[in-house]
Design an enzyme around this catalytic site. Structure first.
Site, PDB file in Angstrom:
ATOM      1  CE  LYS A   5      31.837  44.767  33.681  1.00  0.00           C
ATOM      2  NZ  LYS A   5      30.740  44.306  34.459  1.00  0.00           N
ATOM      3  CE  LYS A  40      27.150  40.932  25.349  1.00  0.00           C
ATOM      4  NZ  LYS A  40      27.178  39.704  26.146  1.00  0.00           N
ATOM      5  CE  LYS A  51      33.953  33.342  34.519  1.00  0.00           C
ATOM      6  NZ  LYS A  51      32.835  33.839  35.218  1.00  0.00           N
TER       7      LYS A  51
END
Ligand code: TRP
Length: 340
Positions: A209, A206, A117
């Site tokens: 979204k 996977k 991150k």
């Protein structure tokens, strides 16, 4: 004293069917199974959320997420189930500071999520990203949570929490209950690692979204008819026989998995029913119908739950948990010498 199962609910806008089946649904089941013998804490880590997106939607998203849990059957009236927001219990922030002083730069810089991150530790990354796992440790240690059902990507944070707790216990006596090691967590949850709903167009991935192809993902807010169509056009294979084989027939296996979860029918039974059949269309049809019914029912239930009801649940949980958290915080403050 009852043991505690605790988990944080990420609230970030829309959820896919994969998020639902892989995260919300198992937590609700776990709560139903264990609430009589354990405390079950389900909380919204809103302070964690602001490390990334400050988009003015946090409140709205929180309401929505809690409604999803309730619509799935979470028994918010059960005396051992506690639902609350992290930032409404200031002890989380206060304990974080104290834990900060007992964690090392070395261990926090080694966290994979921090490295990712912060883009490899870029100087422009905010300090919240770095401190994230310590706040998570506070979330867990304040409530003496032994079991913390999280995804594999969070195991490293769980181990760090354990290390800090054991270190402080060694110095100050048994002030914390360290969470169980990851392996025990997995055993307790019997979390199925294979439980990853796949992308409908590229079933080797996977379902995500962030996928730009609308046909690849089912969103919980999709119109039921439209969602059913996505199933009918899902990618399969040219084998021509239905078998559960994630490597060679990922698309078909994904459909069997979705069907089992939606119908709450054991996967083995679904597999037994369909293995050897040759009509992919018939299988899709059954999944599409199950999905349509599921979404209709779910969306109706969500719409029936008001914000007021959700706020009542949260405020009650927060009032109860503030006491638990404050008591633990005071114990730690005394141990480190800032309270008598
Ligand atoms: N970091 C967790 C996640 O990304 C969310 C979280 C925050 C959490 N605090 C927690 C999970 C404490 C379990 C326990 O999913």
């Amino acid at each position: 004293m009852k043991n505690t199962i605790l988990t944080g609910v990420r609230v970030n806008g829309e959820l896919t069917l994969g998020n639902f089946l892989g995260a919300i649904f198992p937590i609700v089941q776990l709560a139903a199974k264990h609430a009589d013998e354990y405390n079950v804490n389900i909380f919204v880590p809103d302070l964690h959320t602001i490390i990334a997106e400050v988009d003015g939607k946090l409140h709205e998203n929180t309401m929505k997420s809690i409604k999803y849990y309730m619509a799935t059957g979470l028994d918010t009236k059960h005396p051992n189930i506690h639902v609350y927001r992290q930032s409404y219990i200031p002890a989380h922030s206060e304990l974080t500071w104290i834990l900060d002083c007992f964690a090392t730069m070395g261990e926090t810089s080694r966290m994979i999520q921090y490295k990712e991150k912060s883009d490899g530790g870029k100087e422009s990354a905010n300090v919240g990203i770095f401190n994230y796992p310590i706040l998570m440790a506070a979330d867990i240690l304040l409530y003496s949570a032994k079991y913390v059902p999280v995804g594999e990507d969070q195991f490293q944070h769980l181990e760090l929490t354990r290390d800090i707790a054991l270190r402080m216990n060694k110095k100050f006596g048994e002030i914390f209950v360290p969470p169980a090691p990851s392996r025990e967590q997995v055993e307790f949850m019997s979390l199925d690692e294979g439980l990853r709903i796949r992308d409908l167009v590229h079933p080797e991935k996977k379902m995500s979204k962030s996928s730009r192809n609308e046909n690849a993902k089912i969103m919980l807010s999709d119109r039921p008819e439209a969602a059913a169509k996505k199933i009918m056009s899902a990618t399969t294979d040219s084998v021509g026989k239905i078998q559960f084989d994630m490597f060679n027939q990922a698309g078909i296996s994904n459909l069997l998995q979705i069907l089992s979860l939606l119908k709450r029918e054991p996967l083995q039974d679904v597999i037994a029913r369909w293995t050897g059949e040759s009509s992919y269309g018939d299988l899709k049809q059954e999944v599409a119908v199950a999905l349509k019914h599921f979404l209709q029912d779910f969306q109706e239930k969500v719409a029936e739950i008001s914000d007021k009801t959700v706020l009542e649940v949260l405020e009650e949980g927060e009032a109860r948990m503030r006491k638990v958290a404050d008591a633990k915080l005071l114990e730690v403050q005394k141990a480190v010498g800032i309270r008598r």
